[in-house]
Design a protein around this motif. Structure first.
Motif, PDB file in Angstrom:
ATOM      1  N   LEU A 124     -22.097   4.022  -9.100  1.00 48.77           N
ATOM      2  CA  LEU A 124     -22.332   2.525  -9.906  1.00 48.77           C
ATOM      3  C   LEU A 124     -21.328   2.443 -10.536  1.00 48.77           C
ATOM      4  O   LEU A 124     -20.898   2.631 -11.480  1.00 48.77           O
ATOM      5  CB  LEU A 124     -23.272   3.202 -10.247  1.00 48.77           C
ATOM      6  N   LYS A 125     -21.274   0.831  -9.892  1.00 49.12           N
ATOM      7  CA  LYS A 125     -19.690   0.028 -10.195  1.00 49.12           C
ATOM      8  C   LYS A 125     -20.375  -1.057 -11.347  1.00 49.12           C
ATOM      9  O   LYS A 125     -19.519  -0.425 -12.749  1.00 49.12           O
ATOM     10  CB  LYS A 125     -19.041  -0.424  -9.245  1.00 49.12           C
ATOM     11  N   ASN A 126     -21.750  -1.358 -11.939  1.00 46.66           N
ATOM     12  CA  ASN A 126     -21.838  -2.148 -12.628  1.00 46.66           C
ATOM     13  C   ASN A 126     -23.091  -1.800 -12.969  1.00 46.66           C
ATOM     14  O   ASN A 126     -23.857  -0.864 -11.897  1.00 46.66           O
ATOM     15  CB  ASN A 126     -22.081  -3.440 -11.756  1.00 46.66           C
ATOM     16  N   LEU A 127     -24.228  -3.056 -14.398  1.00 45.60           N
ATOM     17  CA  LEU A 127     -25.468  -2.013 -14.269  1.00 45.60           C
ATOM     18  C   LEU A 127     -26.436  -3.004 -13.596  1.00 45.60           C
ATOM     19  O   LEU A 127     -26.728  -1.381 -13.147  1.00 45.60           O
ATOM     20  CB  LEU A 127     -25.119  -3.102 -15.926  1.00 45.60           C
ATOM     21  N   PRO A 128     -26.205  -3.700 -12.032  1.00 48.78           N
ATOM     22  CA  PRO A 128     -27.599  -4.215 -11.666  1.00 48.78           C
ATOM     23  C   PRO A 128     -27.419  -2.884 -10.571  1.00 48.78           C
ATOM     24  O   PRO A 128     -28.343  -2.522  -9.946  1.00 48.78           O
ATOM     25  CB  PRO A 128     -26.918  -5.397 -10.947  1.00 48.78           C
ATOM     26  N   GLU A 129     -26.110  -2.507 -10.119  1.00 53.13           N
ATOM     27  CA  GLU A 129     -25.706  -1.477  -9.342  1.00 53.13           C
ATOM     28  C   GLU A 129     -26.982  -0.077  -9.309  1.00 53.13           C
ATOM     29  O   GLU A 129     -27.598   0.421  -8.754  1.00 53.13           O
ATOM     30  CB  GLU A 129     -24.719  -1.032  -8.607  1.00 53.13           C
ATOM     31  N   GLU A 168     -30.280   0.062  -9.625  1.00 50.13           N
ATOM     32  CA  GLU A 168     -31.407  -0.344  -8.653  1.00 50.13           C
ATOM     33  C   GLU A 168     -32.291   1.260  -8.358  1.00 50.13           C
ATOM     34  O   GLU A 168     -33.257   1.221  -8.299  1.00 50.13           O
ATOM     35  CB  GLU A 168     -30.306  -0.678  -7.487  1.00 50.13           C
ATOM     36  N   HIS A 169     -31.545   2.209  -9.325  1.00 48.09           N
ATOM     37  CA  HIS A 169     -32.057   3.937  -8.989  1.00 48.09           C
ATOM     38  C   HIS A 169     -32.881   3.940  -9.939  1.00 48.09           C
ATOM     39  O   HIS A 169     -33.148   5.291 -10.160  1.00 48.09           O
ATOM     40  CB  HIS A 169     -30.999   4.499  -8.719  1.00 48.09           C
ATOM     41  N   TYR A 170     -32.884   3.028 -11.374  1.00 50.12           N
ATOM     42  CA  TYR A 170     -33.500   3.701 -12.254  1.00 50.12           C
ATOM     43  C   TYR A 170     -35.127   3.850 -12.309  1.00 50.12           C
ATOM     44  O   TYR A 170     -35.958   5.070 -12.831  1.00 50.12           O
ATOM     45  CB  TYR A 170     -34.039   2.608 -13.184  1.00 50.12           C
ATOM     46  N   MET A 171     -35.484   2.914 -11.315  1.00 50.14           N
ATOM     47  CA  MET A 171     -37.380   3.493 -11.140  1.00 50.14           C
ATOM     48  C   MET A 171     -37.895   4.085  -9.344  1.00 50.14           C
ATOM     49  O   MET A 171     -38.358   4.090  -9.237  1.00 50.14           O
ATOM     50  CB  MET A 171     -37.935   2.255 -11.151  1.00 50.14           C
ATOM     51  N   ALA A 230     -25.053   1.929 -18.676  1.00 48.34           N
ATOM     52  CA  ALA A 230     -24.534   0.888 -18.280  1.00 48.34           C
ATOM     53  C   ALA A 230     -24.815  -0.449 -19.881  1.00 48.34           C
ATOM     54  O   ALA A 230     -25.827  -0.565 -20.217  1.00 48.34           O
ATOM     55  CB  ALA A 230     -25.653   0.801 -17.799  1.00 48.34           C
ATOM     56  N   SER A 231     -24.098  -1.389 -20.072  1.00 44.22           N
ATOM     57  CA  SER A 231     -24.425  -2.551 -20.478  1.00 44.22           C
ATOM     58  C   SER A 231     -23.197  -3.778 -19.576  1.00 44.22           C
ATOM     59  O   SER A 231     -21.907  -3.135 -18.993  1.00 44.22           O
ATOM     60  CB  SER A 231     -24.418  -2.443 -21.413  1.00 44.22           C
ATOM     61  N   ALA A 232     -23.649  -4.788 -20.669  1.00 39.26           N
ATOM     62  CA  ALA A 232     -22.479  -6.224 -19.883  1.00 39.26           C
ATOM     63  C   ALA A 232     -20.996  -5.655 -20.182  1.00 39.26           C
ATOM     64  O   ALA A 232     -20.375  -5.575 -19.862  1.00 39.26           O
ATOM     65  CB  ALA A 232     -22.881  -6.738 -20.055  1.00 39.26           C
ATOM     66  N   SER A 233     -20.686  -4.842 -21.157  1.00 43.50           N
ATOM     67  CA  SER A 233     -20.100  -5.056 -22.164  1.00 43.50           C
ATOM     68  C   SER A 233     -19.260  -3.335 -21.559  1.00 43.50           C
ATOM     69  O   SER A 233     -18.057  -3.716 -21.213  1.00 43.50           O
ATOM     70  CB  SER A 233     -19.945  -5.303 -23.482  1.00 43.50           C
ATOM     71  N   ASN A 234     -20.086  -2.202 -21.582  1.00 39.62           N
ATOM     72  CA  ASN A 234     -19.580  -1.457 -21.190  1.00 39.62           C
ATOM     73  C   ASN A 234     -19.078  -1.117 -19.680  1.00 39.62           C
ATOM     74  O   ASN A 234     -18.097  -0.344 -19.051  1.00 39.62           O
ATOM     75  CB  ASN A 234     -20.262   0.344 -21.941  1.00 39.62           C
ATOM     76  N   ASP A 235     -19.284  -2.069 -18.908  1.00 36.38           N
ATOM     77  CA  ASP A 235     -19.201  -2.328 -17.383  1.00 36.38           C
ATOM     78  C   ASP A 235     -17.669  -2.860 -17.810  1.00 36.38           C
ATOM     79  O   ASP A 235     -16.836  -1.843 -16.651  1.00 36.38           O
ATOM     80  CB  ASP A 235     -20.215  -3.443 -17.135  1.00 36.38           C
ATOM     81  N   HIS A 236     -17.362  -3.252 -18.854  1.00 35.72           N
ATOM     82  CA  HIS A 236     -15.967  -3.356 -18.762  1.00 35.72           C
ATOM     83  C   HIS A 236     -14.460  -2.437 -18.646  1.00 35.72           C
ATOM     84  O   HIS A 236     -13.540  -1.983 -18.707  1.00 35.72           O
ATOM     85  CB  HIS A 236     -15.323  -4.101 -19.770  1.00 35.72           C
ATOM     86  N   ARG A 237     -15.291  -1.433 -19.297  1.00 35.48           N
ATOM     87  CA  ARG A 237     -14.870   0.104 -19.440  1.00 35.48           C
ATOM     88  C   ARG A 237     -15.453   1.013 -18.836  1.00 35.48           C
ATOM     89  O   ARG A 237     -13.697   1.828 -18.282  1.00 35.48           O
ATOM     90  CB  ARG A 237     -15.831   0.370 -20.971  1.00 35.48           C
ATOM     91  N   ALA A 260     -28.790 -11.308 -11.755  1.00 35.68           N
ATOM     92  CA  ALA A 260     -27.703  -9.969 -12.460  1.00 35.68           C
ATOM     93  C   ALA A 260     -26.968  -9.812 -11.971  1.00 35.68           C
ATOM     94  O   ALA A 260     -25.854  -9.442 -11.555  1.00 35.68           O
ATOM     95  CB  ALA A 260     -28.865  -8.605 -13.161  1.00 35.68           C
ATOM     96  N   LYS A 261     -26.834  -9.796 -10.750  1.00 38.32           N
ATOM     97  CA  LYS A 261     -25.828  -9.304  -8.795  1.00 38.32           C
ATOM     98  C   LYS A 261     -25.253 -10.267  -8.957  1.00 38.32           C
ATOM     99  O   LYS A 261     -23.684  -9.744  -8.904  1.00 38.32           O
ATOM    100  CB  LYS A 261     -26.850  -8.660  -7.683  1.00 38.32           C
TER     101      LYS A 261
END
Ligand code: ADP
Ligand code: MG
Length: 698
Positions: free
Chosen positions: A528-533, A536-539, A371-378, A656-657
């Motif tokens: 999980l459509k984008n980085l912030p979403e 939320e599961h990371y921890m 996940a990254s701001a740039s890879n979310d576009h892809r 971020a959201k």
């Protein structure tokens, strides 16, 4: 250019085993080799001799400095250069380099992201040599690949956790191999071959686009008359400027000992790919970082710019970095290669089952790792693997697994059934050309290809997760199988149970098909459509448990990554919005006004010369532009307002959201209007080079 003598050039700037053997006293070489092969710590005396030989060699290659080369959490590499020079009493200098300087460095760590780790613990960090990667001379500097830690032992980089995860997989994988009677293998390493995609544009045009310069992607740009619809770029003959670039690129990579092997045009215009031969994961990770740096630098030598952003152009394919991944023993056995005896096949099936279970249970971690701001576009866009993680197995292997799972025939014609440890697998085709390219995680005959990795990402993160989740699963398997009285029986039970439990993650269909989204949802898979979403599961407790139990990350490190990832996401978007606003106010709106003014002048001039002139076309155009300009000004204002509101958020997650849910849609709306204006402007009035200029003028 003169023809390249590849064998002579290859690795000529690398302090590899060949050079070591050549230049070190026998005893010293033997001691160093023990360090390289078995991880035995280097004693200071040996380190001193190695450092001396390294320095002498580096000076011959033109080096005047040395640098501990490391990978802070920024995702790019860092290097602090120190000269070899040392003053003498008589006003001269000596060129020196000690074992201590080779093994350990103390860069000032305070300006690297740590997400709080350092603030609460220790302000200083240090770098330590990773002897499993060879030092090399880059420009005038001897680069020593190192790990970067805080004084209290927290990892401040991407290499340390990767090495820890590889070690975990080694340990757990060996337990499994012993169960299959392999008592000779000493080590299991993961292997990676990262296929690197990139775009090339002309430097002069690039310099005229603020968005490319500041954000790496185009924030505006109407669709060109021609895009990638003709499929006339994929594998097409290379343009001569690109040939020259690729030749120079290969030469430079070979010089650094990077096994650049495959090169070709990709699907989108101006898009290309370079794939090296795979190597041990931490070496592949270091070399990919260096590859990206070299790609950019070499391009400038040719008046070109290399774009590594995942989505430089809307409406065209993005760039990924397909991460081909496997596990291999020090005896050269690829553990994801179907064997030719029943024993070997049972072992293969167990490792594949481990991957299936790991990917299903840790979909979230895999998604987060890319996940990254740039890879979310892809991810989730139409040409890229979807944001939903699933595994493509291929027909043959899928049939075998299904047979084990259900106790049914895998071959209906010959009524063959699969019993682990008894039967031989049918042939599994390797790497067939018709394989599914829409899957984020595909079995390709002797490895898995994780396709969601973005072109600009360091591969360390995704591979730390991949190695970690598979290690953890192998650990559970070994815990269950080791005490079993009847190994074969226990194995059957385990594999059958786990395949049944995780079958939902296997999907051979078209990942781009909209129906997959609802199907995946009904299977309970995550989307999980984008980085912030995703973050939320990371921890989630299960994730913390995995990382801390295996000793890959401490809880503190996980907390700091959480902060860093969200903070970076917000920073990227903040820069993008500011760039957009500047381009709107300084370039796009003024260009439209200028054109409108000139057209209006034409109208009044014409009317004064030709009384009663209708000026219908001009008036229509002006009306259209007037409407669009009003709309654009409004959208610009709205974007600005939404952006300012977002920046008021109380924490990184809410910020971020807001970026993901409010600002990104506002950016898209604003852009849509600007792109409509671009289409109407006369050629001489366009504020910056168009998509057509960028994509087709090389
Ligand atoms: P394609 O584009 O058809 O997927 P490429 O040849 O571009 O194939 O890339 C395949 C990559 O997979 C190469 O980097 C290759 O070295 C790598 N690879 C092959 N075998 C393994 C393996 N066992 N482990 C890791 N990577 C591998
Ligand atoms: Mg390829």
């Amino acid at each position: 250019m003169a023809p390249t003598n590849v064998p002579e050039l290859f690795g000529s700037y690398v302090f590899n085993k060949r050079v070591m053997k050549d230049r070190l006293p026998k005893e010293t070489f033997r001691a160093l080799k023990k360090t390289l092969d078995e991880g035995v710590p280097l004693d200071l005396d040996v380190a001193n001799q190695v450092a001396h030989a390294m320095k002498e060699w580096a000076i011959e290659k033109g080096a005047t400095h040395y640098a501990h080369w490391f990978q802070p959490l920024t995702g790019i590499t860092a290097e602090k250069h120190d000269g070899f020079l040392n003053p003498t009493d008589d006003g001269g200098i000596l060129m020196t380099f000690s074992g201590k300087e080779l093994v350990k460095g103390e860069p000032d760590a305070s300006s690297f992201p740590s997400g709080g780790t350092r603030a609460t613990f220790e302000a200083r960090g240090y770098t330590v040599w990773d002897p499993s990667v060879y030092p090399f001379v880059k420009e005038h500097t001897l680069c020593i690949p190192t790990a970067f830690c805080s004084y209290t032992g927290e990892a401040l980089d991407k290499k340390t956790p990767l090495l820890r995860s590889m070690e975990a997989l080694n340990k757990q994988g060996l337990r499994i191999l012993r169960l299959f009677g392999n008592n000779t293998a000493k080590r299991i390493s993961t292997t990676v071959g990262p296929e690197q995609e990139y775009f090339i544009v002309d430097e002069k045009l690039y310099n005229q686009r603020k968005d490319l310069r500041l954000t790496g992607r185009t924030l505006f740009g109407a669709k060109p008359a021609k895009g990638q619809e003709m499929d006339d770029q994929y594998f097409a003959a290379l343009k001569s400027r690109i040939v020259e670039y690729m030749e120079d690129l290969n030469d430079t990579l070979w010089k650094y000992g990077i096994l650049a092997k495959t090169e070709h045009n990709e699907v989108a215009p101006a898009q290309h790919e370079m794939a090296p031969i795979f190597s041990t994961t931490n070496i592949a990770a270091d070399q990919n970082q260096l590859t990206m740096e070299v790609m950019k630098k070499v391009a400038r030598r040719h008046g070109l710019v290399c774009l590594l952003h995942e989505k430089p152009f809307a409406g065209l394919n993005g760039s990924g970095k397909h991460n081909n991944w496997s596990m291999a023993t020090d005896e050269g056995e690829n553990l994801l290669n179907p064997g030719d005896t029943p024993e070997k096949n049972a072992q293969f099936i167990l490792f594949v089952t481990a991957v299936v279970k790991a990917v299903d249970e840790y979909q979230d971690l895999l998604r987060i790792s890319v996940a990254s701001a740039s890879n979310d576009h892809r991810l989730g866009a139409n040409e890229a693997p979807p944001a939903i993680i699933s595994i493509f197995m291929g027909e043959e292997l899928q049939a075998v697994l299904e047979s084990i799972k259900n106790g049914t025939h895998y071959d209906e014609i010959s009524k063959k059934k699969m019993t682990l440890g008894v039967d031989v697998l049918p042939p599994i085709p390797k790497d067939s050309t018709d394989r599914n390219r829409t899957s984020p995680f595909a079995f390709t005959g002797n490895r898995f290809e994780f396709r969601s990795v973005g072109s600009s990402l360091s591969i360390s993160g995704p591979n730390t997760v991949l190695d970690g989740i598979v290690a953890y699963t192998l650990k559970k398997f070994a815990d269950e199988l080791e005490p079993a009285k009847n190994f074969d029986e226990a194995l059957q039970v385990l594999v059958k149970r786990e395949l049944n439990a995780h079958w939902r993650i296997i999907f051979n269909g078209n990942g781009y098909d909209p129906s997959w989204i609802s199907e995946a949802e009904s299977r309970g898979l995550m989307n999980l459509k984008n980085l912030p979403e995703a973050m939320e599961h990371y921890m989630d407790p299960k994730n913390i448990k995995l990382f801390t139990e295996l000793g890959i990350y401490t809880k503190k490190e996980i907390e700091s990554h959480y902060e860093i990832k969200l903070e970076k996401y917000c920073q990227v978007l903040n820069i993008e919005v500011q760039t957009m606003l500047e381009m709107l106010n300084k370039d796009i709106l003024p260009a439209a006004f200028k054109y409108m003014r000139d057209v209006s002048k034409t109208v009044s001039n014409l009317k004064s010369v030709v009384p009663g002139a209708k000026c219908g076309a001009e008036t229509e155009l002006l009306k259209k532009l007037d409407g669009l300009v009003d709309e654009l000004a409004e959208k610009t204002e709205e974007l600005n307002r939404k952006h300012l509101e977002t920046k008021q958020a109380a924490d990184y997650m809410s910020e971020a959201k807001a970026y993901a849910n409010v600002v990104i849609p506002a950016m898209a709306e604003t852009r849509a209007v600007a792109d409509q204006i671009e289409v109407l402007l006369g050629e001489d009035y366009k504020p910056f080079p168009s998509y057509e200029d960028l994509l087709f003028r090389i």
